[in-house]
Enzyme design. Structure first.
Site, PDB file in Angstrom:
ATOM      1  CG  HIS A  67      -1.791  -1.179   1.392  1.00 51.44           C
ATOM      2  ND1 HIS A  67      -2.936  -1.374   0.639  1.00 51.44           N
ATOM      3  CD2 HIS A  67      -1.702  -2.255   2.221  1.00 51.44           C
ATOM      4  CE1 HIS A  67      -3.514  -2.511   1.000  1.00 51.44           C
ATOM      5  NE2 HIS A  67      -2.782  -3.063   1.946  1.00 51.44           N
TER       6      HIS A  67
HETATM    7  O1  RIB Z   1      -4.824  -0.210   4.949  1.00 56.30           O
HETATM    8  C1  RIB Z   1      -3.437  -0.223   4.725  1.00 56.30           C
HETATM    9  C2  RIB Z   1      -2.760   0.834   5.534  1.00 56.30           C
HETATM   10  O2  RIB Z   1      -2.917   0.584   6.935  1.00 56.30           O
HETATM   11  C3  RIB Z   1      -1.242   0.867   5.307  1.00 56.30           C
HETATM   12  O3  RIB Z   1      -0.784   2.182   5.457  1.00 56.30           O
HETATM   13  C4  RIB Z   1      -0.714   0.008   6.419  1.00 56.30           C
HETATM   14  O4  RIB Z   1       0.638   0.323   6.754  1.00 56.30           O
HETATM   15  C5  RIB Z   1      -1.630   0.396   7.547  1.00 56.30           C
HETATM   16  O5  RIB Z   1      -1.158   1.621   8.089  1.00 56.30           O
END
Ligand code: RIB
Ligand code: CA
Length: 313
Positions: free
Chosen positions: A238
């Protein structure tokens, strides 16, 4: 080349760490501060991880400890999703970094006040620090070029059917950020669930044959096990999307949008809604798709940036 001044705010977490590796390896960015927020793990844990990865990547900017929890509601964390340490899968060398005397928001204020040009804030966790900065010093909005964030999901959530984790941790904070008037470039699940890393990509990283390649492939192995157990064939990386959408926008599909955060819904709290039609109300951009191969190539380029930098490890 004039470098872009940036502040990195997050909750490492494997994908935050790899996002910050990409930032540290980029000649386009000038990292002015790194700030922490509770999310993947509690504030102490993510702050320890932040000091360790800043040391590992040679990020010499000051590190400020941030919000212990959301603005209004009780905080949630991602438990052991990122392992016991929050960065399971690799042993990091001892950190040479110490915490700034300034808290996250104090550090953000100092950076914005001292910068001759507007600063980009890259947020890859809950947006509590970002909102607190806006509430505490609204006059500094003009010194924020944009918020590049990982969060939200127009088509879906990942913590509830409607909400993505970073937004759900602190929906009130996200609403303050999205309604601030500072442009938001949102890398939501729409793009990050396509930023998939497959075992053959991990093999490419491990074959670089350096300590950094070993650390990153170790992280990805762990991150992969967690996701494989949930039925993923490739695992979504992500947070690097938030950095790469700033420095390599050409590998993404990005659309102007009006982005809104739901803070009240019984079942939809934390949902991010996007309107792509009403140009009068556009407050940012939604990152919707990417060239996955190019994304992986950028990750590998970042790992290779540290070739010969064994003194860091
Ligand atoms: O949903 C994914 C996000 O939530 C990413 O930033 C992961 O590191 C958590 O913070
Ligand atoms: Ca994160």
């Amino acid at each position: 080349m004039k470098r872009i001044p940036v502040i990195l705010d997050g909750d490492p977490g494997h994908d935050d760490a790899m996002a910050w590796m990409v930032a540290a390896a980029s000649p386009m960015l000038d990292i002015k501060a790194v700030t922490t927020v509770a999310g993947n793990k509690d504030i102490e844990n993510v702050t320890t991880n932040t000091l360790n990865v800043c040391s590992l990547f040679g990020i010499h900017a000051p590190v400020g400890k941030g919000a212990h929890g959301p603005l209004v509601v009780e905080g949630i964390t991602a438990g052991d999703f990122h392992g016991k340490t929050g960065l399971d899968g690799a042993d990091l060398p001892p950190s040479d970094r110490t915490l700034s005397q300034y808290s996250a928001v104090e550090l953000m204020v100092r950076v914005l006040e001292e910068s001759e040009e507007p600063v980009v804030i890259i947020g890859t966790g809950a947006q509590t620090n970002l909102a607190t900065l806006l509430l505490y010093r609204p006059d500094l909005k003009e010194k924020i070029e944009a918020f590049y964030i990982m969060g939200g999901g127009i088509e879906t959530g990942n913590w509830t059917p409607a909400a993505e984790f970073n937004i759900l941790v602190d929906p009130e904070a996200a609403r303050i950020v999205f309604e601030s008037g500072v442009p938001v470039v949102m890398s939501g699940l729409d793009v990050t669930e396509k930023a998939l890393v497959y075992p053959e990509d991990v093999k490419r990283i491990r074959s670089i044959g350096t300590p950094m390649g070993d650390i990153v492939s170790g992280w990805l192995d762990f991150f992969g096990e967690t996701h494989a157990a949930m039925g993923y064939e490739g695992w979504p990386l992500h947070d690097p999307c938030a950095v790469l959408s700033l420095i390599k926008p050409e590998i993404f599909i990005i659309k102007d949008a009006h982005l809104q955060v739901e803070t009240k819904g019984l079942h939809t709290r934390g949902q991010v809604l996007a309107d792509f039609e009403d140009q009068e109300r556009f407050n940012g951009k939604a990152v919707l798709d990417l060239d996955r191969e190019a994304f992986i190539d950028e990750l590998i380029k970042a790992v290779e940036h540290f070739n010969g930098r064994e003194e860091l490890i």
